[in-house]
Motif scaffolding. Sequence first.
Motif, PDB file in Angstrom:
ATOM      1  N   LEU A  44       3.280 -17.782  -5.906  1.00  0.00           N
ATOM      2  CA  LEU A  44       2.877 -16.458  -6.375  1.00  0.00           C
ATOM      3  C   LEU A  44       1.374 -16.240  -6.250  1.00  0.00           C
ATOM      4  O   LEU A  44       0.916 -15.184  -5.834  1.00  0.00           O
ATOM      5  CB  LEU A  44       3.319 -16.267  -7.829  1.00  0.00           C
ATOM      6  N   PHE A  45       0.619 -17.279  -6.597  1.00  0.00           N
ATOM      7  CA  PHE A  45      -0.834 -17.163  -6.560  1.00  0.00           C
ATOM      8  C   PHE A  45      -1.457 -17.808  -5.319  1.00  0.00           C
ATOM      9  O   PHE A  45      -2.669 -17.998  -5.260  1.00  0.00           O
ATOM     10  CB  PHE A  45      -1.446 -17.767  -7.823  1.00  0.00           C
ATOM     11  N   ALA A  46      -0.629 -18.155  -4.343  1.00  0.00           N
ATOM     12  CA  ALA A  46      -1.076 -18.752  -3.079  1.00  0.00           C
ATOM     13  C   ALA A  46      -1.954 -19.982  -3.311  1.00  0.00           C
ATOM     14  O   ALA A  46      -2.975 -20.168  -2.659  1.00  0.00           O
ATOM     15  CB  ALA A  46      -1.790 -17.724  -2.220  1.00  0.00           C
ATOM     16  N   LEU A  47      -1.528 -20.816  -4.253  1.00  0.00           N
ATOM     17  CA  LEU A  47      -2.268 -22.052  -4.527  1.00  0.00           C
ATOM     18  C   LEU A  47      -1.874 -23.109  -3.502  1.00  0.00           C
ATOM     19  O   LEU A  47      -0.728 -23.193  -3.084  1.00  0.00           O
ATOM     20  CB  LEU A  47      -1.961 -22.550  -5.938  1.00  0.00           C
ATOM     21  N   ARG A  48      -2.840 -23.909  -3.132  1.00  0.00           N
ATOM     22  CA  ARG A  48      -2.588 -24.976  -2.165  1.00  0.00           C
ATOM     23  C   ARG A  48      -2.369 -26.300  -2.892  1.00  0.00           C
ATOM     24  O   ARG A  48      -2.663 -26.421  -4.062  1.00  0.00           O
ATOM     25  CB  ARG A  48      -3.779 -25.079  -1.226  1.00  0.00           C
ATOM     26  N   HIS A  49      -1.831 -27.246  -2.173  1.00  0.00           N
ATOM     27  CA  HIS A  49      -1.628 -28.613  -2.643  1.00  0.00           C
ATOM     28  C   HIS A  49      -0.531 -28.736  -3.702  1.00  0.00           C
ATOM     29  O   HIS A  49      -0.569 -29.639  -4.522  1.00  0.00           O
ATOM     30  CB  HIS A  49      -2.936 -29.213  -3.161  1.00  0.00           C
ATOM     31  N   PHE A  50       0.436 -27.847  -3.683  1.00  0.00           N
ATOM     32  CA  PHE A  50       1.578 -27.962  -4.579  1.00  0.00           C
ATOM     33  C   PHE A  50       2.868 -28.206  -3.805  1.00  0.00           C
ATOM     34  O   PHE A  50       3.957 -27.956  -4.308  1.00  0.00           O
ATOM     35  CB  PHE A  50       1.712 -26.700  -5.448  1.00  0.00           C
ATOM     36  N   GLU A  51       2.752 -28.699  -2.597  1.00  0.00           N
ATOM     37  CA  GLU A  51       3.921 -28.980  -1.765  1.00  0.00           C
ATOM     38  C   GLU A  51       4.796 -30.057  -2.395  1.00  0.00           C
ATOM     39  O   GLU A  51       6.012 -30.096  -2.183  1.00  0.00           O
ATOM     40  CB  GLU A  51       3.500 -29.418  -0.357  1.00  0.00           C
ATOM     41  N   TRP A  52       4.195 -30.924  -3.170  1.00  0.00           N
ATOM     42  CA  TRP A  52       4.915 -32.026  -3.804  1.00  0.00           C
ATOM     43  C   TRP A  52       5.967 -31.528  -4.799  1.00  0.00           C
ATOM     44  O   TRP A  52       6.924 -32.240  -5.092  1.00  0.00           O
ATOM     45  CB  TRP A  52       3.941 -32.963  -4.513  1.00  0.00           C
ATOM     46  N   THR A  53       5.804 -30.316  -5.317  1.00  0.00           N
ATOM     47  CA  THR A  53       6.756 -29.816  -6.311  1.00  0.00           C
ATOM     48  C   THR A  53       8.168 -29.689  -5.738  1.00  0.00           C
ATOM     49  O   THR A  53       9.142 -29.902  -6.460  1.00  0.00           O
ATOM     50  CB  THR A  53       6.299 -28.462  -6.879  1.00  0.00           C
ATOM     51  N   PHE A  54       8.285 -29.365  -4.453  1.00  0.00           N
ATOM     52  CA  PHE A  54       9.602 -29.255  -3.836  1.00  0.00           C
ATOM     53  C   PHE A  54      10.274 -30.623  -3.768  1.00  0.00           C
ATOM     54  O   PHE A  54      11.478 -30.749  -3.995  1.00  0.00           O
ATOM     55  CB  PHE A  54       9.491 -28.661  -2.430  1.00  0.00           C
ATOM     56  N   GLU A  55       9.503 -31.638  -3.459  1.00  0.00           N
ATOM     57  CA  GLU A  55      10.052 -32.987  -3.368  1.00  0.00           C
ATOM     58  C   GLU A  55      10.498 -33.481  -4.742  1.00  0.00           C
ATOM     59  O   GLU A  55      11.580 -34.042  -4.895  1.00  0.00           O
ATOM     60  CB  GLU A  55       8.996 -33.927  -2.783  1.00  0.00           C
ATOM     61  N   VAL A  56       9.674 -33.268  -5.744  1.00  0.00           N
ATOM     62  CA  VAL A  56      10.018 -33.686  -7.104  1.00  0.00           C
ATOM     63  C   VAL A  56      11.251 -32.923  -7.592  1.00  0.00           C
ATOM     64  O   VAL A  56      12.148 -33.507  -8.202  1.00  0.00           O
ATOM     65  CB  VAL A  56       8.817 -33.479  -8.060  1.00  0.00           C
ATOM     66  N   ALA A  57      11.314 -31.634  -7.318  1.00  0.00           N
ATOM     67  CA  ALA A  57      12.475 -30.836  -7.728  1.00  0.00           C
ATOM     68  C   ALA A  57      13.752 -31.337  -7.047  1.00  0.00           C
ATOM     69  O   ALA A  57      14.811 -31.399  -7.680  1.00  0.00           O
ATOM     70  CB  ALA A  57      12.248 -29.360  -7.410  1.00  0.00           C
ATOM     71  N   GLY A  58      13.659 -31.704  -5.788  1.00  0.00           N
ATOM     72  CA  GLY A  58      14.821 -32.219  -5.069  1.00  0.00           C
ATOM     73  C   GLY A  58      15.331 -33.526  -5.654  1.00  0.00           C
ATOM     74  O   GLY A  58      16.537 -33.705  -5.850  1.00  0.00           O
ATOM     75  N   ILE A  59      14.422 -34.432  -5.957  1.00  0.00           N
ATOM     76  CA  ILE A  59      14.808 -35.712  -6.566  1.00  0.00           C
ATOM     77  C   ILE A  59      15.425 -35.471  -7.936  1.00  0.00           C
ATOM     78  O   ILE A  59      16.471 -36.032  -8.276  1.00  0.00           O
ATOM     79  CB  ILE A  59      13.586 -36.651  -6.656  1.00  0.00           C
ATOM     80  N   ALA A  60      14.780 -34.634  -8.730  1.00  0.00           N
ATOM     81  CA  ALA A  60      15.293 -34.352 -10.078  1.00  0.00           C
ATOM     82  C   ALA A  60      16.649 -33.658 -10.021  1.00  0.00           C
ATOM     83  O   ALA A  60      17.523 -33.926 -10.856  1.00  0.00           O
ATOM     84  CB  ALA A  60      14.289 -33.496 -10.848  1.00  0.00           C
ATOM     85  N   PHE A  61      16.851 -32.789  -9.043  1.00  0.00           N
ATOM     86  CA  PHE A  61      18.128 -32.086  -8.908  1.00  0.00           C
ATOM     87  C   PHE A  61      19.267 -33.074  -8.680  1.00  0.00           C
ATOM     88  O   PHE A  61      20.340 -32.947  -9.279  1.00  0.00           O
ATOM     89  CB  PHE A  61      18.064 -31.072  -7.763  1.00  0.00           C
ATOM     90  N   VAL A  62      19.047 -34.054  -7.827  1.00  0.00           N
ATOM     91  CA  VAL A  62      20.078 -35.065  -7.567  1.00  0.00           C
ATOM     92  C   VAL A  62      20.405 -35.824  -8.850  1.00  0.00           C
ATOM     93  O   VAL A  62      21.571 -36.024  -9.195  1.00  0.00           O
ATOM     94  CB  VAL A  62      19.626 -36.031  -6.445  1.00  0.00           C
ATOM     95  N   TRP A  63      19.375 -36.212  -9.591  1.00  0.00           N
ATOM     96  CA  TRP A  63      19.599 -36.947 -10.836  1.00  0.00           C
ATOM     97  C   TRP A  63      20.315 -36.090 -11.878  1.00  0.00           C
ATOM     98  O   TRP A  63      21.227 -36.564 -12.559  1.00  0.00           O
ATOM     99  CB  TRP A  63      18.285 -37.489 -11.391  1.00  0.00           C
ATOM    100  N   VAL A  64      19.922 -34.839 -12.013  1.00  0.00           N
ATOM    101  CA  VAL A  64      20.582 -33.940 -12.976  1.00  0.00           C
ATOM    102  C   VAL A  64      22.065 -33.813 -12.627  1.00  0.00           C
ATOM    103  O   VAL A  64      22.939 -33.887 -13.509  1.00  0.00           O
ATOM    104  CB  VAL A  64      19.915 -32.547 -12.993  1.00  0.00           C
ATOM    105  N   THR A  65      22.357 -33.630 -11.360  1.00  0.00           N
ATOM    106  CA  THR A  65      23.744 -33.474 -10.925  1.00  0.00           C
ATOM    107  C   THR A  65      24.568 -34.711 -11.241  1.00  0.00           C
ATOM    108  O   THR A  65      25.646 -34.628 -11.843  1.00  0.00           O
ATOM    109  CB  THR A  65      23.793 -33.170  -9.419  1.00  0.00           C
ATOM    110  N   PHE A  66      24.078 -35.872 -10.860  1.00  0.00           N
ATOM    111  CA  PHE A  66      24.860 -37.094 -11.041  1.00  0.00           C
ATOM    112  C   PHE A  66      24.968 -37.498 -12.505  1.00  0.00           C
ATOM    113  O   PHE A  66      26.022 -37.967 -12.953  1.00  0.00           O
ATOM    114  CB  PHE A  66      24.282 -38.226 -10.201  1.00  0.00           C
ATOM    115  N   LEU A  67      23.908 -37.318 -13.276  1.00  0.00           N
ATOM    116  CA  LEU A  67      23.994 -37.628 -14.703  1.00  0.00           C
ATOM    117  C   LEU A  67      24.926 -36.647 -15.410  1.00  0.00           C
ATOM    118  O   LEU A  67      25.649 -37.023 -16.338  1.00  0.00           O
ATOM    119  CB  LEU A  67      22.603 -37.620 -15.336  1.00  0.00           C
TER     120      LEU A  67
END
Length: 173
Positions: A44-67
Amino acid sequence: MEKPPLVAVPAPLKGRGQRAFAFAGAVAFTILFVSTLLSVVARLFALRHFEWTFEVAGIAFVWVTFLGIVVGEIRGENVSFDPVKDSFRPSIRRAIDGAIAVCVALLGLVLLWSGWAVWQRFAFVPTPVLRLPQGITIASVLVLGTALAGLGLARLFRVVRGQDPYPEREPVA
């Protein structure tokens, strides 16, 4: 005071195992929510260096699903055919419960075997952005497989002893 209609009130968590899986799922969901929210704000605010959030969300999504699968299975809330099963006499219901327990145990063992094969090949391969080991995600398959195999075997033993295979399930009113 009467409960309002159409409001689902979740059953309380029973047992340490169920609480541990639910707590781990809540932590994973919090990580998923915060990383997704950060991602949205960064875009939304065109901030840089937050690409890692997609990776963390993907890992957490897998864990949420399986748990969530494990907690649902412990509580006996996963897909089932209770109305059909309840139409049979008790001996057939027991056989169906035994067959379901065997299927759950076999699924757990297959996931464990498959997860272990993937772990051996890719556990230490780094993720693209944060360079975390892929084993963080692969471990979720091993946890799911172990939990399902254990639940299936425990339920099978309960069926063989003539006990209720789902003691954690809340009675339906």
